[in-house]
Design an enzyme around this catalytic site. Sequence first.
Site, PDB file in Angstrom:
ATOM      1  N   ASN A   1      32.898  34.786  38.323  1.00 13.87           N
ATOM      2  CA  ASN A   1      33.515  33.658  37.610  1.00 13.87           C
ATOM      3  C   ASN A   1      33.653  32.514  38.612  1.00 13.87           C
ATOM      4  O   ASN A   1      34.526  32.549  39.476  1.00 13.87           O
ATOM      5  CB  ASN A   1      34.887  34.096  37.077  1.00 13.87           C
ATOM      6  CG  ASN A   1      35.682  32.949  36.485  1.00 13.87           C
ATOM      7  OD1 ASN A   1      35.151  31.854  36.249  1.00 13.87           O
ATOM      8  ND2 ASN A   1      36.978  33.200  36.229  1.00 13.87           N
TER       9      ASN A   1
ATOM     10  N   GLY B   1      43.314  35.147  43.007  1.00 16.08           N
ATOM     11  CA  GLY B   1      43.212  34.105  44.021  1.00 16.08           C
ATOM     12  C   GLY B   1      44.284  34.185  45.093  1.00 16.08           C
ATOM     13  O   GLY B   1      44.466  33.255  45.876  1.00 16.08           O
TER      14      GLY B   1
ATOM     15  N   GLU C   1      43.277  41.595  34.520  1.00 15.79           N
ATOM     16  CA  GLU C   1      43.480  40.734  35.684  1.00 15.79           C
ATOM     17  C   GLU C   1      44.971  40.413  35.824  1.00 15.79           C
ATOM     18  O   GLU C   1      45.471  39.496  35.176  1.00 15.79           O
ATOM     19  CB  GLU C   1      42.713  39.419  35.510  1.00 15.79           C
ATOM     20  CG  GLU C   1      41.221  39.593  35.391  1.00 15.79           C
ATOM     21  CD  GLU C   1      40.473  38.341  35.820  1.00 15.79           C
ATOM     22  OE1 GLU C   1      39.641  38.443  36.721  1.00 15.79           O
ATOM     23  OE2 GLU C   1      40.759  37.254  35.278  1.00 15.79           O
TER      24      GLU C   1
ATOM     25  N   GLU D   1      44.106  31.520  33.604  1.00 24.22           N
ATOM     26  CA  GLU D   1      44.150  30.079  33.900  1.00 24.22           C
ATOM     27  C   GLU D   1      44.015  29.260  32.619  1.00 24.22           C
ATOM     28  O   GLU D   1      44.616  28.189  32.491  1.00 24.22           O
ATOM     29  CB  GLU D   1      43.055  29.728  34.929  1.00 24.22           C
ATOM     30  CG  GLU D   1      43.441  30.243  36.316  1.00 24.22           C
ATOM     31  CD  GLU D   1      42.276  30.586  37.231  1.00 24.22           C
ATOM     32  OE1 GLU D   1      41.141  30.187  36.942  1.00 24.22           O
ATOM     33  OE2 GLU D   1      42.517  31.283  38.238  1.00 24.22           O
TER      34      GLU D   1
ATOM     35  N   HIS E   1      41.141  33.842  29.888  1.00 24.58           N
ATOM     36  CA  HIS E   1      41.488  33.949  31.310  1.00 24.58           C
ATOM     37  C   HIS E   1      42.902  33.407  31.503  1.00 24.58           C
ATOM     38  O   HIS E   1      43.307  32.451  30.827  1.00 24.58           O
ATOM     39  CB  HIS E   1      40.468  33.157  32.146  1.00 24.58           C
ATOM     40  CG  HIS E   1      40.624  33.401  33.612  1.00 24.58           C
ATOM     41  ND1 HIS E   1      41.623  32.807  34.355  1.00 24.58           N
ATOM     42  CD2 HIS E   1      39.930  34.190  34.465  1.00 24.58           C
ATOM     43  CE1 HIS E   1      41.534  33.235  35.605  1.00 24.58           C
ATOM     44  NE2 HIS E   1      40.512  34.075  35.693  1.00 24.58           N
TER      45      HIS E   1
ATOM     46  N   SER F   1      41.313  39.213  43.153  1.00 27.29           N
ATOM     47  CA  SER F   1      41.048  39.372  44.583  1.00 27.29           C
ATOM     48  C   SER F   1      40.121  40.539  44.913  1.00 27.29           C
ATOM     49  O   SER F   1      40.309  41.213  45.935  1.00 27.29           O
ATOM     50  CB  SER F   1      42.365  39.472  45.375  1.00 27.29           C
ATOM     51  OG  SER F   1      43.135  38.282  45.216  1.00 27.29           O
TER      52      SER F   1
ATOM     53  N   LYS G   1      34.581  29.552  38.049  1.00 25.12           N
ATOM     54  CA  LYS G   1      35.668  28.602  37.721  1.00 25.12           C
ATOM     55  C   LYS G   1      35.146  27.167  37.854  1.00 25.12           C
ATOM     56  O   LYS G   1      33.989  26.912  37.526  1.00 25.12           O
ATOM     57  CB  LYS G   1      36.893  28.878  38.594  1.00 25.12           C
ATOM     58  CG  LYS G   1      37.290  30.366  38.539  1.00 25.12           C
ATOM     59  CD  LYS G   1      38.623  30.677  39.149  1.00 25.12           C
ATOM     60  CE  LYS G   1      38.919  32.172  39.013  1.00 25.12           C
ATOM     61  NZ  LYS G   1      40.241  32.539  39.496  1.00 25.12           N
TER      62      LYS G   1
HETATM   63  P1  PGA Z   1      39.802  35.995  42.291  1.00 29.93           P
HETATM   64  O1  PGA Z   1      39.706  35.540  40.743  1.00 29.93           O
HETATM   65  O2  PGA Z   1      38.732  37.027  42.488  1.00 29.93           O
HETATM   66  O3  PGA Z   1      39.541  34.733  43.067  1.00 29.93           O
HETATM   67  O4  PGA Z   1      41.157  36.555  42.495  1.00 29.93           O
HETATM   68  C1  PGA Z   1      39.456  36.482  39.748  1.00 29.93           C
HETATM   69  C2  PGA Z   1      39.437  35.794  38.405  1.00 29.93           C
HETATM   70  O5  PGA Z   1      40.258  34.890  38.181  1.00 29.93           O
HETATM   71  O6  PGA Z   1      38.620  36.135  37.530  1.00 29.93           O
END
Ligand code: PGA
Length: 243
Positions: free
Chosen positions: A10, A170, A164, A96, A94, A204, A12
């Site tokens: 992803n 992140g 998640e 976010e 997601h 992560s 983003k």
């Molecule tokens: P990350 O993000 O691997 O940077 O923690 C995962 C995601 O948001 O899908």
Amino acid sequence: MPRTALIAGNWKMNGLAGDLGFFGEVARAAADSPADILVCPPATLLALAAKTCSGTAISVGGQDCHARESGAHTGDVSAVMLRDAGADYVILGHSERRADHGESDAIVRSKAEAALAAGLIPIICVGETQAERESGQAETVVARQLAGSLPENPQKMELVIAYEPVWAIGTGLTASEADVAEIHAAIRKRLPDPLTTRILYGGSVKPANAESLLSLADVDGALVGGASLKASDFTSIIGAVGR
Ligand code: PGA
């Protein structure tokens, strides 16, 4: 029938046309992998990425879609448009999107239904916040999100779930193996098609922890954010499947 693992990147809001060399660097690992490999670049790169990946073992997907097929929705992209640009999958709900755009479970459900109707495989994201985990609510929250976000149409449909935990995204923090195993098992027993639906872990995931996370029962792959931006990291996560 064993489920084929899925390693999904992803990107983003990252990536420019100059970054498409990534796909050439990852193509060999994808071809050699027993897993399905997916990259979800920003919408601006989707058609170019699909063209770059044609003839490789890499699929591309969107990061969101609108619930309607077309119309007066400035700035939005429909599932049909993603499909038209070459997408096979779309990430939906997601955390976010849920946080930045106020997406409710009902909105995620309507997007998932639109995705399926357009011939896309939705990757529906669920996960608790840190406060919800600390108050012992992780499983309840995930179950509620799942019940509200899964499409209603009863016919057999291919979809993917991504667990998640919000606090692990992140941050460099990952859920413990026991917590991941517990939540994935809880998700599996609530799925309409538990034997075939893939459940990814995200939060992560990186080369150093991929192998142990991917070896857990009920973990059928990973949704990778930050580490999917660097070809060498993403390649080594792909290499961790089935090791
Ligand atoms: P990350 O993000 O691997 O940077 O923690 C995962 C995601 O948001 O899908």
